[in-house]
Design an enzyme around this catalytic site. Structure first.
Site, mmCIF file in Angstrom:
data_model
loop_
_atom_site.group_PDB
_atom_site.id
_atom_site.type_symbol
_atom_site.label_atom_id
_atom_site.label_comp_id
_atom_site.label_asym_id
_atom_site.label_seq_id
_atom_site.Cartn_x
_atom_site.Cartn_y
_atom_site.Cartn_z
ATOM 1 N N ALA A 69 5.691 -9.975 -16.179
ATOM 2 C CA ALA A 69 6.237 -11.005 -17.061
ATOM 3 C C ALA A 69 5.142 -11.692 -17.872
ATOM 4 C CB ALA A 69 6.991 -12.031 -16.221
ATOM 5 N N ARG A 76 2.221 -10.313 -7.059
ATOM 6 C CA ARG A 76 2.371 -11.163 -5.872
ATOM 7 C C ARG A 76 2.265 -10.354 -4.584
ATOM 8 N NH1 ARG A 76 8.105 -13.275 -7.758
ATOM 9 N NH2 ARG A 76 7.903 -11.372 -8.973
ATOM 10 N N ASN A 77 2.819 -9.152 -4.631
ATOM 11 C CA ASN A 77 2.818 -8.337 -3.426
ATOM 12 C C ASN A 77 1.396 -7.925 -3.052
ATOM 13 O OD1 ASN A 77 5.767 -7.907 -2.782
ATOM 14 N ND2 ASN A 77 5.704 -7.417 -4.954
ATOM 15 N N LYS A 90 7.645 0.366 -4.373
ATOM 16 C CA LYS A 90 6.333 0.068 -4.973
ATOM 17 C C LYS A 90 5.801 -1.287 -4.508
ATOM 18 C CE LYS A 90 7.188 -3.085 -8.243
ATOM 19 N NZ LYS A 90 8.353 -3.141 -9.117
ATOM 20 N N LYS A 121 13.790 -6.553 -8.197
ATOM 21 C CA LYS A 121 13.124 -5.495 -7.447
ATOM 22 C C LYS A 121 13.062 -5.879 -5.982
ATOM 23 C CE LYS A 121 12.253 -4.321 -11.598
ATOM 24 N NZ LYS A 121 13.533 -4.117 -12.246
#
EC number: 1.1.1.94
Lengths: 336, 336
Positions: A148, A263-264, A199, A114
């Site tokens: 994940a 994480r983002n 996203k 991504k």
């Protein structure tokens, strides 16, 4: 590396040893006798072979080594496989595929990445076509919503596999489906890839807002604006009859913008709390792909004169060192 | 009660003394010299007058008593006001308005109620028209996403005011807007009311899923299916050009389905964790309006032969004592 079939006549490989790559290998172990796995280096290979788990990611997932054919050689993996699932962070993809020199004819490349490939400043589908001459008909895309970490826990998750050829989508779906993985199929490769890139930017923004002290009421408004901005972008870049409220679009945005695993979102949160962009990036051990995506999407939006107030706000904060609090204050007047 | 203007020529009143009613009174104090407030009983009236805050809800919000005209008499309040904002729980609305016998000509009734009036098994707009002869043109609706708790903290929130007459929406918007409240305007009264009812059902379902152990990945898929189910329902019941990704629809669904403040989500969560429906309801001090909504919407859906897998699943768990785990397992096969 001998070309071992997966039990259903297809030999499948995974490239990458991060958390999502590891999750995909786990999914495949439900269906495939053998999974080829190209990991980053000999240390990772040795560690998996010794400990039966990835040393750094999803360490609770134990593998049956008899199912794994681990290598560090991309050519060895690609030669051995009919279906190659790419799952490196987008910033390492260029380097990972650089040595590729084997025949790619008849092989299906599936991107579970991504992000934007920085060298090309472009999405993976374009990079594969331009750099490695892999046409869209030899490509597929795996979309979430899918952290994940929840795959590791075998919590029910839905993926979407997009491919120009219906039979390719079906082939990949069959490899992934299990008690805890359901798969939707789509033909909208580019829509799904761009939305997965977008996203991550929106998740950074959601994190910034949370870090600045905006609450749940605001976040709900923010996300409802983000999905409309995403729709506008996708319709401009790649018009196609699509419903952005499908799981691969809205669902993927939600899981990223709301979840603490993201994480983002975490990167944004640190910035909202007052970290400089540089120190926020340094303090995270994993790459937040939305950082690179922001620049690329901002530039495309500017060129096309698209109205993308959220992308622009995140860009100004990340790349122009503008004050997060002030920029978000301005943004709130543009949302509805 | 003397008819006191609010400082901008309009006299405004709020009916109800729960958390959202209290939040609306707080919003109005930013703009209005006087707010008429009809509370549940003399105890609540006395407590507010003594303590300067609602004794049970949003207790941190301190009022300037000079701004408040508190009564327990609905006729007194309605006589005194041009704009009457209804904010009781939906199950008490019938009883609250029963004594109404004053002239309603020229008055605007604004519903901030998200629920079904049980006696009529219908939404508030229909109840007001049928039972009290208040036509749609004399009505407006306030929609979220807006948790009262965040209004108390003055966290930025966006409301949507819907009214058939544009000037009525503008009038109500002007009363509510402030540094921490932004207001969108709409003409889609029934769409906004039904969506507010539906989202409570979906929030119960989200809570059940969480209680059963489904994770973030699933919840994202669930919500993306819920908004599509909502769109299908609204288009069938009340076709109108609308974008369900507006804040009043998707945003309101998100804040309810994701937030820990949500009573409906909490009710579902308890059931998912194994409480019986009865004991889950009893253990909560506030009314979860989605409980009544589920029956009403289920029946409408059945009559109209609409495909509403989520509403039907929640109904079967709440009203037919079916096993939550089994019903959700079946539901997962219908989502995508």
């Amino acid at each position: 590396m001998a070309k071992k079939k997966s039990g259903n006549g297809i030999s499948v490989g995974v490239v990458g040893s991060g958390s999502f790559a590891t999750a995909i290998v786990k999914m495949l172990t439900e269906n495939c006798k053998t999974i080829h796995w190209c990991v980053r280096n000999e240390f990772v290979k040795g560690a998996i072979e010794l400990k039966k788990h990835n040393p750094s990611y999803l360490t609770a997932v134990l593998f049956n080594l008899k199912q794994l054919q681990i290598t560090t050689d991309i050519n060895e993996l690609v030669s051995a496989c009919d279906v190659i699932i790419l799952a490196t962070p987008s910033i390492y993809l260029g380097k990972t595929l650089e040595p590729l020199n084997v025949d790619l004819q008849g092989k299906l490349f599936v991107s579970a990445i991504k992000g934007i490939v920085p060298e090309q400043n472009d999405i993976v589908a374009h990079f594969l076509r331009e750099k490695h001459n892999i046409g869209f008909r030899s490509q597929a895309v795996i979309s979430g919503p899918c952290h994940a970490e929840e795959v590791a826990m075998e919590r029910l998750s839905y993926l979407t596999v997009s491919a120009a050829e219906e039979e390719n989508a079906a082939k990949v779906a069959k490899l992934l489906e299990s008690d805890f993985i359901k798969v939707n199929k789509s033909s909208d490769i580019l829509g799904n890839e761009y939305s997965a890139v977008l996203k991550n930017i929106y998740a950074i923004g959601a994190g910034i807002a949370a870090g600045l002290g905006y609450g749940d009421n605001f976040n709900a408004v923010y996300v409802s604006n983000a999905i409309r901005e995403m729709e506008l972008y996708l319709d401009a870049i790649y018009p196609e009859p699509r419903d952005v409220n499908q799981s691969a679009f809205l669902g993927d945005l939600l899981v990223t913008a709301y979840s603490l695993f993201s994480r983002n979102r975490m990167l944004g949160n640190l910035i909202g709390k007052g970290y400089t962009v540089k120190s926020a990036i340094q303090s995270m051990s994993m790459v937040a792909e939305g950082y690179y995506a922001t620049k690329s999407i901002y530039e495309i939006g500017k060129e096309r004169k698209l109205k993308l107030p959220i992308v622009n706000t995140v860009y100004e904060i990340l790349y122009e060192e503008k004050n997060a609090e002030k920029q978000f204050k301005k943004l709130t007047a543009k949302l509805n």
